[in-house]
Design a protein around this motif. Structure first.
Motif, PDB file in Angstrom:
ATOM      1  N   ASP A  55       0.826  -1.195   0.000  1.00  0.00           N
ATOM      2  CA  ASP A  55       0.000   0.000   0.000  1.00  0.00           C
ATOM      3  C   ASP A  55       0.866   1.253   0.000  1.00  0.00           C
ATOM      4  OD1 ASP A  55       0.986   0.178   2.557  1.00  0.00           O
ATOM      5  OD2 ASP A  55      -0.917  -0.188   3.571  1.00  0.00           O
ATOM      6  N   SER A  56       0.216   2.421   0.099  1.00  0.00           N
ATOM      7  CA  SER A  56       0.933   3.689  -0.002  1.00  0.00           C
ATOM      8  C   SER A  56       1.855   3.931   1.185  1.00  0.00           C
ATOM      9  CB  SER A  56      -0.061   4.845  -0.134  1.00  0.00           C
ATOM     10  OG  SER A  56      -0.962   4.863   0.956  1.00  0.00           O
ATOM     11  N   ASN A  57       1.559   3.362   2.354  1.00  0.00           N
ATOM     12  CA  ASN A  57       2.460   3.509   3.494  1.00  0.00           C
ATOM     13  C   ASN A  57       3.821   2.882   3.209  1.00  0.00           C
ATOM     14  OD1 ASN A  57       1.022   5.007   5.318  1.00  0.00           O
ATOM     15  ND2 ASN A  57       0.184   3.264   6.417  1.00  0.00           N
ATOM     16  N   MET A  58       3.799   1.749   2.522  1.00  0.00           N
ATOM     17  CA  MET A  58       5.055   1.071   2.206  1.00  0.00           C
ATOM     18  C   MET A  58       5.880   1.893   1.219  1.00  0.00           C
ATOM     19  SD  MET A  58       4.768  -1.532   4.116  1.00  0.00           S
ATOM     20  CE  MET A  58       6.053  -2.672   3.619  1.00  0.00           C
ATOM     21  N   VAL A  59       5.214   2.447   0.217  1.00  0.00           N
ATOM     22  CA  VAL A  59       5.901   3.283  -0.768  1.00  0.00           C
ATOM     23  C   VAL A  59       6.492   4.521  -0.105  1.00  0.00           C
ATOM     24  CG1 VAL A  59       5.577   4.705  -2.819  1.00  0.00           C
ATOM     25  CG2 VAL A  59       4.497   2.468  -2.692  1.00  0.00           C
ATOM     26  N   ALA A  60       5.687   5.186   0.734  1.00  0.00           N
ATOM     27  CA  ALA A  60       6.154   6.394   1.411  1.00  0.00           C
ATOM     28  C   ALA A  60       7.303   6.086   2.360  1.00  0.00           C
ATOM     29  CB  ALA A  60       4.992   7.043   2.172  1.00  0.00           C
ATOM     30  N   SER A  61       7.236   4.953   3.040  1.00  0.00           N
ATOM     31  CA  SER A  61       8.296   4.586   3.980  1.00  0.00           C
ATOM     32  C   SER A  61       9.617   4.313   3.267  1.00  0.00           C
ATOM     33  CB  SER A  61       7.873   3.354   4.789  1.00  0.00           C
ATOM     34  OG  SER A  61       6.731   3.619   5.561  1.00  0.00           O
ATOM     35  N   ALA A  62       9.539   3.609   2.131  1.00  0.00           N
ATOM     36  CA  ALA A  62      10.749   3.333   1.361  1.00  0.00           C
ATOM     37  C   ALA A  62      11.362   4.622   0.835  1.00  0.00           C
ATOM     38  CB  ALA A  62      10.420   2.386   0.201  1.00  0.00           C
ATOM     39  N   LEU A  63      10.526   5.500   0.317  1.00  0.00           N
ATOM     40  CA  LEU A  63      11.013   6.763  -0.232  1.00  0.00           C
ATOM     41  C   LEU A  63      11.573   7.663   0.870  1.00  0.00           C
ATOM     42  CD1 LEU A  63      11.264   8.175  -2.944  1.00  0.00           C
ATOM     43  CD2 LEU A  63       9.006   9.181  -2.574  1.00  0.00           C
ATOM     44  N   GLN A  64      10.933   7.633   2.042  1.00  0.00           N
ATOM     45  CA  GLN A  64      11.418   8.432   3.175  1.00  0.00           C
ATOM     46  C   GLN A  64      12.805   7.978   3.616  1.00  0.00           C
ATOM     47  OE1 GLN A  64      11.869   7.485   6.557  1.00  0.00           O
ATOM     48  NE2 GLN A  64      12.035   9.519   7.478  1.00  0.00           N
ATOM     49  N   TYR A  65      13.016   6.670   3.633  1.00  0.00           N
ATOM     50  CA  TYR A  65      14.340   6.149   4.006  1.00  0.00           C
ATOM     51  C   TYR A  65      15.381   6.569   2.967  1.00  0.00           C
ATOM     52  CZ  TYR A  65      18.204   2.884   4.393  1.00  0.00           C
ATOM     53  OH  TYR A  65      19.459   2.341   4.474  1.00  0.00           O
ATOM     54  N   TYR A  66      15.033   6.466   1.699  1.00  0.00           N
ATOM     55  CA  TYR A  66      15.987   6.808   0.640  1.00  0.00           C
ATOM     56  C   TYR A  66      16.375   8.289   0.694  1.00  0.00           C
ATOM     57  CZ  TYR A  66      17.983   7.556  -3.984  1.00  0.00           C
ATOM     58  OH  TYR A  66      18.812   7.914  -5.018  1.00  0.00           O
ATOM     59  N   LEU A  67      15.375   9.168   0.775  1.00  0.00           N
ATOM     60  CA  LEU A  67      15.649  10.603   0.768  1.00  0.00           C
ATOM     61  C   LEU A  67      16.245  11.087   2.089  1.00  0.00           C
ATOM     62  CD1 LEU A  67      12.384  11.859  -0.984  1.00  0.00           C
ATOM     63  CD2 LEU A  67      14.634  11.556  -2.022  1.00  0.00           C
ATOM     64  N   GLY A  68      15.763  10.523   3.200  1.00  0.00           N
ATOM     65  CA  GLY A  68      16.189  11.002   4.503  1.00  0.00           C
ATOM     66  C   GLY A  68      17.456  10.382   5.029  1.00  0.00           C
ATOM     67  N   SER A  69      17.907   9.289   4.397  1.00  0.00           N
ATOM     68  CA  SER A  69      19.118   8.606   4.879  1.00  0.00           C
ATOM     69  C   SER A  69      20.156   8.397   3.775  1.00  0.00           C
ATOM     70  CB  SER A  69      18.746   7.248   5.500  1.00  0.00           C
ATOM     71  OG  SER A  69      17.893   7.425   6.623  1.00  0.00           O
ATOM     72  N   VAL A  70      19.741   7.744   2.688  1.00  0.00           N
ATOM     73  CA  VAL A  70      20.697   7.352   1.649  1.00  0.00           C
ATOM     74  C   VAL A  70      21.303   8.565   0.944  1.00  0.00           C
ATOM     75  CG1 VAL A  70      21.004   6.060  -0.498  1.00  0.00           C
ATOM     76  CG2 VAL A  70      19.509   5.155   1.304  1.00  0.00           C
TER      77      VAL A  70
END
Length: 224
Positions: A55-70
């Motif tokens: 769902d959209s929570n999973m997409v947002a969580s993955a993107l948040q990790y990428y932008l906020g950490s990677v």
């Protein structure tokens, strides 16, 4: 990427049975037309149907990790972030990703302007599609019984991560065409601020029904 099935097998019973899904979501840093896709610019997020929903929570969580950490340190050097995606998963699908971007900007990248483009469905070809195409060429092998076999293939093409999800609950400017004026809408409820937005880590949810579990176990017994 389309759902990958487990177990994957050429036996005829596989096509008549329910199978376990491995979900795959890709984030690719695009460096320009004609540039090679480097492994360090490709991030592949995976999770099993037994770990959580698609769902959209999973997409947002993955993107948040990428932008906020990677890519956090690199983003601080730039003034504009341009994002392109086809539709996000789930009902009310884009609000979760937009909310995450609002919160991330206010908490970590206050000077960053974010342009988020949704190309017309059926008329766009995005960089992750090239990655998924290369993966599908290798996944065509006859039998895959374990998630680790899929992950081993994916690790050869990009950086692999298992999604850790967040519960994702300013004004956003929207326009339907590249030319034209923005129409601004409020996203947060009155009195709320993105600076205090702190989503909680959501629990793991096993979405596999007992009938599907029985089919998967039966298939594994047949293949063995």
């Amino acid at each position: 990427m389309q759902n990958q099935v487990l177990p994957k097998s050429p036996i005829s019973q596989t096509f008549c049975s329910r199978q376990l899904y491995l979900y795959v979501f890709g984030v690719v840093r695009h460096r320009g037309c004609g540039q090679d896709q480097r492994k360090e610019d490709i991030h592949i997020f995976t999770w099993l149907e037994s770990e959580n929903k698609k769902d959209s929570n999973m997409v947002a969580s993955a993107l948040q990790y990428y932008l906020g950490s990677v890519v956090q340190h690199e983003l601080r050097k730039h003034s504009i972030l341009r994002l392109f995606s086809d539709s996000c998963y789930g009902q009310n699908k884009n609000i979760s990703v937009l909310s995450m971007l609002f919160a991330l900007r206010n908490q970590k990248f206050k000077d960053l302007s974010i342009n988020y483009t949704f190309p017309v469905r059926g008329h766009s070809f995005l960089p992750p599609d090239r990655v998924f195409g290369r993966l599908e060429q290798e996944i065509k092998k006859d039998a895959i019984l374990l998630p680790s076999e899929y992950l081993e293939i994916m690790e050869r093409h990009g950086n692999l991560s298992n999604v850790r999800i967040l519960e994702i609950c300013g004004k956003v400017g929207c326009k339907q065409q590249y030319t034209g004026d923005f129409c601004y809408h409020s996203v947060l409820k009155c009195g709320k601020k993105w600076d205090t937005f702190k989503p909680a880590v959501a629990p793991r949810i096993n979405c596999v029904k007992k009938e599907k579990k029985a089919d998967v176990l039966k298939l594994l017994g047949k293949i063995e």
